[in-house]
Write a protein that holds these residues in place. Sequence first.
Motif, PDB file in Angstrom:
ATOM      1  N   ARG A 285     -15.858  -4.285 -13.441  1.00 41.44           N
ATOM      2  CA  ARG A 285     -14.513  -4.717 -13.046  1.00 41.44           C
ATOM      3  C   ARG A 285     -14.595  -5.661 -11.845  1.00 41.44           C
ATOM      4  O   ARG A 285     -15.275  -5.390 -10.861  1.00 41.44           O
ATOM      5  CB  ARG A 285     -13.672  -3.485 -12.695  1.00 41.44           C
ATOM      6  N   ASP A 286     -13.886  -6.778 -11.957  1.00 44.23           N
ATOM      7  CA  ASP A 286     -13.803  -7.746 -10.862  1.00 44.23           C
ATOM      8  C   ASP A 286     -12.362  -8.251 -10.814  1.00 44.23           C
ATOM      9  O   ASP A 286     -12.002  -9.227 -11.477  1.00 44.23           O
ATOM     10  CB  ASP A 286     -14.778  -8.903 -11.098  1.00 44.23           C
ATOM     11  N   GLY A 287     -11.525  -7.581 -10.029  1.00 49.19           N
ATOM     12  CA  GLY A 287     -10.117  -7.944  -9.969  1.00 49.19           C
ATOM     13  C   GLY A 287      -9.420  -7.686 -11.285  1.00 49.19           C
ATOM     14  O   GLY A 287      -9.423  -6.563 -11.804  1.00 49.19           O
ATOM     15  N   ASP A 288      -8.832  -8.721 -11.875  1.00 48.34           N
ATOM     16  CA  ASP A 288      -8.120  -8.605 -13.146  1.00 48.34           C
ATOM     17  C   ASP A 288      -9.016  -8.887 -14.348  1.00 48.34           C
ATOM     18  O   ASP A 288      -8.518  -9.029 -15.476  1.00 48.34           O
ATOM     19  CB  ASP A 288      -6.925  -9.564 -13.170  1.00 48.34           C
ATOM     20  N   ASP A 289     -10.323  -8.980 -14.120  1.00 49.11           N
ATOM     21  CA  ASP A 289     -11.273  -9.264 -15.197  1.00 49.11           C
ATOM     22  C   ASP A 289     -12.366  -8.206 -15.248  1.00 49.11           C
ATOM     23  O   ASP A 289     -12.610  -7.482 -14.280  1.00 49.11           O
ATOM     24  CB  ASP A 289     -11.953 -10.625 -14.986  1.00 49.11           C
ATOM     25  N   TYR A 290     -13.021  -8.149 -16.412  1.00 49.56           N
ATOM     26  CA  TYR A 290     -14.321  -7.507 -16.541  1.00 49.56           C
ATOM     27  C   TYR A 290     -15.362  -8.614 -16.683  1.00 49.56           C
ATOM     28  O   TYR A 290     -15.099  -9.640 -17.333  1.00 49.56           O
ATOM     29  CB  TYR A 290     -14.400  -6.610 -17.776  1.00 49.56           C
TER      30      TYR A 290
ATOM     31  N   ARG B 234     -16.339 -13.467 -18.622  1.00 51.23           N
ATOM     32  CA  ARG B 234     -15.125 -12.919 -18.004  1.00 51.23           C
ATOM     33  C   ARG B 234     -14.073 -12.628 -19.076  1.00 51.23           C
ATOM     34  O   ARG B 234     -13.705 -13.515 -19.854  1.00 51.23           O
ATOM     35  CB  ARG B 234     -14.550 -13.894 -16.974  1.00 51.23           C
TER      36      ARG B 234
END
Length: 395
Positions: free
Chosen positions: A146-151, A220
């Motif tokens: 997970r990176d903010g609103d993305d994987y 992403r």
Amino acid sequence: MDLQFTKEEEDFRDEVKAFLRDNLPKDIQRKVRNNTPLDKADYENWHAIMQSRNWLGMTWPVEHGGPGWNNYQRHIVGEETALAYAPRLVAFGVAMLGPVLLKFGTEEQKADILPGILDGIDWWCQGYSEPGAGSDLASLKTRAVRDGDDYIINGQKTWTTLGQYANKIFCLVRTDAAAKAQEGISFILVDLDTPGIEMRPIKLIEGGHEVNEVFFTDVRVPVSNLVGKENEGWTIAKYLLTHERTNIAGTGFAIRDLAALKALAAKTIRNGKPLIEDPLFAKEIAETEIDLEAIRITNLRVLSESETGAASGYESSMLKIKGTVIVQRLNSLTRQALGAAAAPFPAEKLPANALTVPEDAAAAAAAYFNNRKLSIFGGSNEIQRNIIAKDLFRG
């Protein structure tokens, strides 16, 4: 349990037969009969024809574009399309992802994704198996962080069937590396046009290009593409595999191929008499026919029980095991009946004293070699036996 279909169901069968007679393209039918690989246009053409009658999403409810059929109607369509030499529908969207979204997806996901499956805009493929995680899917290593609103996804998938035609892929990914094997796995949807994805063809033993390997490098994907809850993808995976294994069994195709084998053996002369009169070959056919009738009855019993909610979970594994073994046996017996004509090389290179080559003989070897996979993919038959044992004897 009554194994006889009702008058309404037999009338429905007649309707299906008439539709296939009037709408199944002869060129596609000929390819299926002769085991000639279909191309993307063939699949898309048949997909559109079935959808023109609203028959594509066979298991889908009416409110989401399906025909609202019961289990017996779906069974009849499966049998009759096989007997008519219609191609299998590409299952990844309509028979696998569709049911998953209907059960686990959000309303937004259903509204956004399901129409694209039915109208043919989106072609889905499956990202389950990995080089070290085939039958043991719980050992998969493809990561989604997970990176903010993305994987961000990194890893590799393999044996991706018809991925060369797809524009979307649904994947199992590991979202919690510290969790136990079946835990920490999530189910996520990926657009194959996303930067960082590479698909490479895998050439099979019979020479065809049916499967691929897919590489993900810092890909992403929006968090909104997650289906269900994070780290609870194993539940979805098991649900999807139940649909896949039942489809793999393909009893209708086996019924069709058995009839073709018996017709071939009746006109093939060995030692001065039809091959079907040879005691050893006749024994093989009889044993196969008995097993096929048993699996057909089992399938009908499961359909009857599922209509009342009484069916257990292990039946799909039973059908998968026996169905795949029967198909492989039919492939082997067909090659035996064809003799030299079933050699894995072009007919023009057959020995000068070879028998007249039937139109479909050239593909017999390809079908035999390709279908060796059936007892492995969708969960190997050895794994299925473990599932049956655990389900029947737990506690």
